[in-house]
Motif scaffolding. Structure first.
Motif, PDB file in Angstrom:
ATOM      1  N   MET A 210      -2.249   2.035  -0.722  1.00  0.00           N
ATOM      2  CA  MET A 210      -3.658   1.791  -1.040  1.00  0.00           C
ATOM      3  C   MET A 210      -4.412   1.637   0.281  1.00  0.00           C
ATOM      4  N   ILE A 211      -5.400   2.491   0.504  1.00  0.00           N
ATOM      5  CA  ILE A 211      -6.182   2.485   1.744  1.00  0.00           C
ATOM      6  C   ILE A 211      -7.628   2.117   1.411  1.00  0.00           C
ATOM      7  N   ILE A 212      -8.163   1.120   2.115  1.00  0.00           N
ATOM      8  CA  ILE A 212      -9.564   0.723   1.942  1.00  0.00           C
ATOM      9  C   ILE A 212     -10.306   1.103   3.215  1.00  0.00           C
ATOM     10  N   THR A 213     -11.325   1.952   3.081  1.00  0.00           N
ATOM     11  CA  THR A 213     -12.008   2.487   4.250  1.00  0.00           C
ATOM     12  C   THR A 213     -13.474   2.758   3.925  1.00  0.00           C
ATOM     13  N   ASN A 214     -14.288   2.823   4.971  1.00  0.00           N
ATOM     14  CA  ASN A 214     -15.679   3.265   4.788  1.00  0.00           C
ATOM     15  C   ASN A 214     -15.883   4.667   5.371  1.00  0.00           C
ATOM     16  N   ARG A 215     -14.749   5.332   5.673  1.00  0.00           N
ATOM     17  CA  ARG A 215     -14.806   6.726   6.157  1.00  0.00           C
ATOM     18  C   ARG A 215     -13.834   7.565   5.317  1.00  0.00           C
ATOM     19  N   GLU A 262       0.799   6.549   9.436  1.00  0.00           N
ATOM     20  CA  GLU A 262       0.219   5.672  10.454  1.00  0.00           C
ATOM     21  C   GLU A 262      -0.560   6.480  11.488  1.00  0.00           C
ATOM     22  N   GLU A 263      -0.012   7.614  11.909  1.00  0.00           N
ATOM     23  CA  GLU A 263      -0.717   8.475  12.864  1.00  0.00           C
ATOM     24  C   GLU A 263      -2.029   8.976  12.269  1.00  0.00           C
ATOM     25  N   ALA A 264      -1.993   9.365  11.001  1.00  0.00           N
ATOM     26  CA  ALA A 264      -3.200   9.875  10.352  1.00  0.00           C
ATOM     27  C   ALA A 264      -4.287   8.808  10.281  1.00  0.00           C
ATOM     28  N   LEU A 265      -3.911   7.571   9.972  1.00  0.00           N
ATOM     29  CA  LEU A 265      -4.893   6.490   9.882  1.00  0.00           C
ATOM     30  C   LEU A 265      -5.456   6.131  11.252  1.00  0.00           C
ATOM     31  N   LEU A 266      -4.620   6.114  12.265  1.00  0.00           N
ATOM     32  CA  LEU A 266      -5.099   5.812  13.621  1.00  0.00           C
ATOM     33  C   LEU A 266      -6.083   6.871  14.109  1.00  0.00           C
ATOM     34  N   GLU A 267      -5.828   8.121  13.747  1.00  0.00           N
ATOM     35  CA  GLU A 267      -6.717   9.204  14.169  1.00  0.00           C
ATOM     36  C   GLU A 267      -8.069   9.145  13.436  1.00  0.00           C
ATOM     37  N   SER A 268      -8.040   8.807  12.152  1.00  0.00           N
ATOM     38  CA  SER A 268      -9.245   8.941  11.328  1.00  0.00           C
ATOM     39  C   SER A 268     -10.055   7.653  11.209  1.00  0.00           C
ATOM     40  N   ASP A 269      -9.378   6.507  11.077  1.00  0.00           N
ATOM     41  CA  ASP A 269     -10.101   5.241  10.913  1.00  0.00           C
ATOM     42  C   ASP A 269      -9.182   4.083  11.314  1.00  0.00           C
ATOM     43  N   PRO A 270      -9.187   3.716  12.594  1.00  0.00           N
ATOM     44  CA  PRO A 270      -8.332   2.613  13.053  1.00  0.00           C
ATOM     45  C   PRO A 270      -8.631   1.288  12.360  1.00  0.00           C
ATOM     46  N   ASN A 271      -9.826   1.158  11.781  1.00  0.00           N
ATOM     47  CA  ASN A 271     -10.206  -0.085  11.110  1.00  0.00           C
ATOM     48  C   ASN A 271      -9.882  -0.097   9.610  1.00  0.00           C
ATOM     49  N   ALA A 272      -9.274   0.976   9.135  1.00  0.00           N
ATOM     50  CA  ALA A 272      -8.921   1.040   7.714  1.00  0.00           C
ATOM     51  C   ALA A 272      -7.871  -0.023   7.396  1.00  0.00           C
ATOM     52  N   PHE A 273      -7.958  -0.537   6.176  1.00  0.00           N
ATOM     53  CA  PHE A 273      -6.951  -1.494   5.696  1.00  0.00           C
ATOM     54  C   PHE A 273      -6.022  -0.765   4.734  1.00  0.00           C
ATOM     55  N   ALA A 274      -4.717  -0.843   4.992  1.00  0.00           N
ATOM     56  CA  ALA A 274      -3.737  -0.151   4.143  1.00  0.00           C
ATOM     57  C   ALA A 274      -2.706  -1.143   3.634  1.00  0.00           C
ATOM     58  N   SER A 275      -2.455  -1.080   2.359  1.00  0.00           N
ATOM     59  CA  SER A 275      -1.412  -1.893   1.731  1.00  0.00           C
ATOM     60  C   SER A 275      -0.345  -0.944   1.195  1.00  0.00           C
ATOM     61  N   ILE A 276       0.899  -1.172   1.579  1.00  0.00           N
ATOM     62  CA  ILE A 276       2.001  -0.273   1.219  1.00  0.00           C
ATOM     63  C   ILE A 276       3.085  -1.084   0.533  1.00  0.00           C
ATOM     64  N   SER A 277       3.514  -0.613  -0.632  1.00  0.00           N
ATOM     65  CA  SER A 277       4.544  -1.327  -1.382  1.00  0.00           C
ATOM     66  C   SER A 277       5.536  -0.334  -1.969  1.00  0.00           C
ATOM     67  N   ASP A 278       6.739  -0.813  -2.246  1.00  0.00           N
ATOM     68  CA  ASP A 278       7.756   0.036  -2.861  1.00  0.00           C
ATOM     69  C   ASP A 278       7.308   0.448  -4.254  1.00  0.00           C
ATOM     70  N   SER A 279       7.529   1.708  -4.564  1.00  0.00           N
ATOM     71  CA  SER A 279       7.199   2.221  -5.890  1.00  0.00           C
ATOM     72  C   SER A 279       8.468   2.207  -6.738  1.00  0.00           C
ATOM     73  N   VAL A 280       8.440   1.454  -7.831  1.00  0.00           N
ATOM     74  CA  VAL A 280       9.628   1.287  -8.661  1.00  0.00           C
ATOM     75  C   VAL A 280       9.963   2.563  -9.419  1.00  0.00           C
ATOM     76  N   LYS A 281       8.951   3.188 -10.000  1.00  0.00           N
ATOM     77  CA  LYS A 281       9.189   4.380 -10.801  1.00  0.00           C
ATOM     78  C   LYS A 281       7.964   5.269 -10.774  1.00  0.00           C
ATOM     79  N   ILE A 282       8.199   6.574 -10.781  1.00  0.00           N
ATOM     80  CA  ILE A 282       7.100   7.534 -10.785  1.00  0.00           C
ATOM     81  C   ILE A 282       7.245   8.435 -11.997  1.00  0.00           C
TER      82      ILE A 282
END
Length: 291
Positions: A210-215, A262-282
């Protein structure tokens, strides 16, 4: 560009060949230094080859060695892979299985210890690390891997039940061959093998992002340039502290793709907030590169 492409392909082939040799050495160490001295059976076709070795040495006038049995048992699966998966995949699988069989034959058993617990743990760890390295470099180690890929391609389902049943038969055989305590030691080795393999090979582990960004547009372009992943956009989110407008982006990646994200977020919006969690089932379609 053609020269660069040829150079990259040659480098990929050399990497795969070296990883095939590495896997062959590691599986031979697991078999000859730990599993055979400790009377421990491996999982899958390797375990079945060990079982053939035990049966033939006791009941037949000739002995089918583990290395030879491993290669013979994989031959029908080579034909299946050639027809159903791909020629390049099959060629590297044949190379990997051949090197594994050859190294198992070449390295004579060195009983560092006969303690079944130590043999189960270290044999499983060494083999799990080797298998994880092979899978990380898109190399199949043969056996049930091939069957699993074919069934998943044609039905979309895994062979978890078949795999469990096959390994259960091997564990029961270990009990009949060496006594029931050794069946439980073999189970211990299977658990260690699976755990170390998961720690080494992370491509199959799914992560919800989940990425929260204004860009959002910049972030989406950057992420999709680095990764082949779909993204869901939630508009009109609001930050609670400053009440500024935000956009929420959702996607699912493999753990193997974490660095690229991580590289993509640093390039596009270093101030973006990202929450990453294990996905149990897809449920639904999740892109996986072809082998």
């Amino acid at each position: 560009m053609d020269d660069v492409s040829k150079l990259m392909r040659r480098h990929t082939y050399l990497t795969k060949a070296s990883m095939s040799l590495t896997y062959g050495i590691l599986v031979s160490i697991a078999v000859n230094f730990f599993w055979d001295p400790g009377h421990i059976y491996s999982s899958g076709v390797t375990g079945f080859a060990q079982l053939l070795n035990t049966i033939s040495s006791r009941a037949f006038p000739f002995t089918i060695s583990t290395g030879l049995g491993l290669f013979l048992l994989n031959i029908p699966l080579f034909f299946l892979a050639w027809r159903a998966i791909g020629h390049e995949f099959t060629i590297f699988t044949v190379i990997t299985v051949f090197l594994s069989s050859f190294m198992i034959q070449l390295l004579h058993p060195v009983p560092l210890t006969h303690d079944p617990i130590i043999c189960a743990i270290f044999g499983g760890a060494v083999n799990g690390f080797g298998t994880g390295l092979a899978l990380k470099n898109s190399i199949s180690t043969g056996g049930l891997d091939i069957l699993g890929i074919v069934i998943r391609q044609r039905t979309g389902k895994s062979i978890g039940t078949i795999n469990m049943a096959f390994n259960a038969l091997i564990v029961i055989a270990a009990g009949f061959a060496y006594g029931w305590p050794y069946a439980f030691y073999s189970v211990l080795s299977l658990i260690v093998n699976a755990r170390v393999m998961d720690m080494t090979f992370t491509k199959q582990q799914r992560m919800q992002v989940m990425i929260i960004t204004n860009r959002p547009n910049t972030v989406i372009d950057s992420v999709q340039n680095h990764l082949r992943r779909g993204i869901t956009i939630v508009h009109n989110a609001e930050g609670a502290y400053r009440h500024d407008a935000k956009t929420i982006l959702f996607t699912v990646i493999s753990r193997y793709e974490m660095n690229e994200l991580e590289e993509a977020l640093l390039e596009s919006d270093p101030n973006a907030f990202a929450s990453i969690s294990d996905s149990v089932k897809i449920l639904g379609r999740f892109y996986e590169p072809k082998p």
